[in-house]
Design a protein around this motif. Structure first.
Motif, PDB file in Angstrom:
ATOM      1  N   PRO A  48     -99.964  30.516 -64.871  1.00 16.39           N
ATOM      2  CA  PRO A  48     -99.874  31.359 -63.562  1.00 16.39           C
ATOM      3  C   PRO A  48     -99.439  32.757 -64.098  1.00 16.39           C
ATOM      4  CG  PRO A  48     -97.869  29.477 -63.686  1.00 16.39           C
ATOM      5  CD  PRO A  48     -98.299  29.383 -64.523  1.00 16.39           C
ATOM      6  N   VAL A  49     -99.053  33.295 -64.980  1.00 12.61           N
ATOM      7  CA  VAL A  49     -99.186  35.115 -65.689  1.00 12.61           C
ATOM      8  C   VAL A  49    -100.494  35.120 -65.601  1.00 12.61           C
ATOM      9  CG1 VAL A  49     -98.647  36.205 -67.325  1.00 12.61           C
ATOM     10  CG2 VAL A  49     -96.555  34.552 -66.019  1.00 12.61           C
ATOM     11  N   ARG A  50    -101.109  34.205 -65.871  1.00  9.40           N
ATOM     12  CA  ARG A  50    -102.559  33.938 -66.854  1.00  9.40           C
ATOM     13  C   ARG A  50    -103.512  33.473 -66.204  1.00  9.40           C
ATOM     14  NH1 ARG A  50    -105.444  34.498 -72.012  1.00  9.40           N
ATOM     15  NH2 ARG A  50    -107.299  33.115 -71.691  1.00  9.40           N
ATOM     16  N   HIS A  51    -103.371  32.842 -65.193  1.00  7.14           N
ATOM     17  CA  HIS A  51    -104.618  31.794 -64.761  1.00  7.14           C
ATOM     18  C   HIS A  51    -104.836  32.703 -63.010  1.00  7.14           C
ATOM     19  CE1 HIS A  51    -104.646  29.288 -67.901  1.00  7.14           C
ATOM     20  NE2 HIS A  51    -106.039  29.972 -68.007  1.00  7.14           N
ATOM     21  N   VAL A 118    -111.919  30.129 -65.261  1.00  6.39           N
ATOM     22  CA  VAL A 118    -111.547  32.103 -66.112  1.00  6.39           C
ATOM     23  C   VAL A 118    -110.715  31.419 -66.461  1.00  6.39           C
ATOM     24  CG1 VAL A 118    -110.242  31.846 -63.489  1.00  6.39           C
ATOM     25  CG2 VAL A 118    -112.131  33.767 -65.408  1.00  6.39           C
ATOM     26  N   SER A 119    -110.516  32.674 -67.244  1.00  8.80           N
ATOM     27  CA  SER A 119    -109.455  33.432 -68.627  1.00  8.80           C
ATOM     28  C   SER A 119    -109.246  31.293 -69.269  1.00  8.80           C
ATOM     29  CB  SER A 119    -108.220  33.259 -67.343  1.00  8.80           C
ATOM     30  OG  SER A 119    -108.639  34.630 -67.462  1.00  8.80           O
ATOM     31  N   GLY A 120    -110.097  29.939 -69.927  1.00  9.23           N
ATOM     32  CA  GLY A 120    -109.801  29.446 -69.789  1.00  9.23           C
ATOM     33  C   GLY A 120    -108.903  27.808 -69.634  1.00  9.23           C
ATOM     34  N   TYR A 121    -109.483  28.149 -67.885  1.00  5.73           N
ATOM     35  CA  TYR A 121    -108.318  26.960 -67.139  1.00  5.73           C
ATOM     36  C   TYR A 121    -109.686  25.841 -66.111  1.00  5.73           C
ATOM     37  CZ  TYR A 121    -105.919  24.118 -63.948  1.00  5.73           C
ATOM     38  OH  TYR A 121    -105.681  22.246 -63.951  1.00  5.73           O
ATOM     39  N   PRO A 122    -109.821  25.305 -66.493  1.00  7.61           N
ATOM     40  CA  PRO A 122    -109.240  24.161 -67.030  1.00  7.61           C
ATOM     41  C   PRO A 122    -108.880  24.074 -68.446  1.00  7.61           C
ATOM     42  CG  PRO A 122    -110.313  23.011 -65.340  1.00  7.61           C
ATOM     43  CD  PRO A 122    -110.937  24.943 -65.653  1.00  7.61           C
ATOM     44  N   GLY A 124    -110.920  24.007 -72.830  1.00  2.00           N
ATOM     45  CA  GLY A 124    -112.022  23.059 -72.283  1.00  2.00           C
ATOM     46  C   GLY A 124    -113.095  23.864 -71.728  1.00  2.00           C
ATOM     47  N   THR A 125    -112.954  25.422 -71.113  1.00  2.59           N
ATOM     48  CA  THR A 125    -113.827  25.762 -70.432  1.00  2.59           C
ATOM     49  C   THR A 125    -113.608  27.233 -70.469  1.00  2.59           C
ATOM     50  OG1 THR A 125    -111.996  26.900 -68.455  1.00  2.59           O
ATOM     51  CG2 THR A 125    -113.743  24.374 -68.480  1.00  2.59           C
ATOM     52  N   PRO A 126    -115.010  28.189 -70.870  1.00  3.58           N
ATOM     53  CA  PRO A 126    -114.756  29.775 -71.094  1.00  3.58           C
ATOM     54  C   PRO A 126    -113.911  30.309 -70.374  1.00  3.58           C
ATOM     55  CG  PRO A 126    -116.962  28.836 -70.396  1.00  3.58           C
ATOM     56  CD  PRO A 126    -116.253  27.482 -70.561  1.00  3.58           C
ATOM     57  N   ASP A 127    -113.481  32.016 -71.474  1.00  8.72           N
ATOM     58  CA  ASP A 127    -112.880  32.298 -70.309  1.00  8.72           C
ATOM     59  C   ASP A 127    -113.715  33.199 -69.628  1.00  8.72           C
ATOM     60  OD1 ASP A 127    -110.262  31.502 -72.360  1.00  8.72           O
ATOM     61  OD2 ASP A 127    -110.690  33.240 -73.791  1.00  8.72           O
ATOM     62  N   GLN A 128    -114.783  33.388 -69.811  1.00 10.47           N
ATOM     63  CA  GLN A 128    -115.651  33.674 -68.500  1.00 10.47           C
ATOM     64  C   GLN A 128    -117.182  33.461 -68.681  1.00 10.47           C
ATOM     65  OE1 GLN A 128    -115.784  38.332 -69.292  1.00 10.47           O
ATOM     66  NE2 GLN A 128    -116.286  38.700 -67.150  1.00 10.47           N
ATOM     67  N   ALA A 191    -108.576  42.170 -65.190  1.00 15.06           N
ATOM     68  CA  ALA A 191    -108.444  41.413 -65.828  1.00 15.06           C
ATOM     69  C   ALA A 191    -109.048  39.610 -66.429  1.00 15.06           C
ATOM     70  CB  ALA A 191    -106.218  40.313 -65.117  1.00 15.06           C
ATOM     71  N   PHE A 192    -109.244  38.937 -64.730  1.00 17.98           N
ATOM     72  CA  PHE A 192    -110.173  38.095 -64.826  1.00 17.98           C
ATOM     73  C   PHE A 192    -111.506  38.331 -65.538  1.00 17.98           C
ATOM     74  CE2 PHE A 192    -107.454  36.806 -61.327  1.00 17.98           C
ATOM     75  CZ  PHE A 192    -106.386  36.627 -62.301  1.00 17.98           C
TER      76      PHE A 192
END
Length: 232
Positions: A48-51, A118-122, A124-128, A191-192
């Motif tokens: 929750p702090v990142r996504h 975004v930011s690696g969630y879920p 296996g997905t890229p950060d951006q 941030a995102f």
């Protein structure tokens, strides 16, 4: 929250239907917040702090956040109607309730159309992602505009109205809400966008921003129709 008397006589009490619609504004924010708190704490690999909150709509249990968006949006639209009904006899602004209604519609649209990862969630997905992967993802961001842009504009619209009523406390609070909400939205967006120094707290920044907005709406629903200065 009043600091001085009104400039005109106000109705003593909104009708029952209007009060029921205003209650929707009391329920919407706490219910929406409780849902994402529980979801964020129980979802595997979700931080929750990142996504962002919208990412909770992705994955096997994404339907819970979709439902959260829809319910909060419906309640917000109902509140906007109640606010318009409550303020109409006072010579209230139409644009304020309209913008809050657009906020509610934006929430519903954000629920119907899922966001891109975004930011690696879920996992296996890229950060951006460099471009949208689908039309729904694009529509999600478009529907988010009245949420993150429309709400602070609504705050500033009410600043003018509160000043005309002599409600200096409400005017100051609304202005501060609009400014803080806008700053929080910009920081969360950066941030995102993977800006170093903000990336790891993007979800926290967004949640604080959303909470500031929901708090203003809740207080508007609870206190404004009952403010003695507006009923004298």
């Amino acid at each position: 929250m009043s600091t001085s008397g009104p400039t005109a006589t106000r109705p003593a009490r909104p009708p029952a239907i209007t009060r029921a619609l205003l209650v929707c504004g009391v329920i919407a924010g706490p219910l929406f917040t409780l849902a994402w708190v529980v979801e964020g704490a129980t979802r595997a690999d979700y931080n929750p702090v990142r996504h962002p909150v919208s990412s909770l709509a992705l994955g096997a249990y994404g339907w819970t956040q979709v439902a959260n968006f829809l319910v909060a949006g419906i309640l917000s639209v109902a509140f906007a109607v109640g606010l318009w009904r409550a303020l109409r006899p006072w010579g209230g602004s139409t644009w304020g309730p309209v913008l809050i209604g657009a906020y509610g519609i934006g929430l519903m649209g954000a629920g119907i159309f899922p966001t891109d990862p975004v930011s690696g969630y879920p996992p296996g997905t890229p950060d951006q992602l460099v471009e949208y992967t689908s039309v729904p993802a694009l529509l999600h961001d478009l529907f988010s505009i009245p949420v993150f842009v429309g709400l602070p504009i609504a705050c500033f619209v009410f600043v003018r109205r509160f000043n005309r009523w002599g409600e200096r406390g409400w005017a100051i609070y609304s202005a501060l809400t609009g400014v803080v909400f806008t700053i929080g939205f910009v920081l969360a967006s950066l941030a995102f966008g993977q800006v170093a120094g903000l990336l790891e707290i993007g979800g926290l920044l967004q949640r604080l921003t959303i909470t500031v907005g929901w708090t203003w709406l809740l207080l508007l629903a609870v206190l404004l129709p009952r403010d003695r200065s507006l009923r004298s």
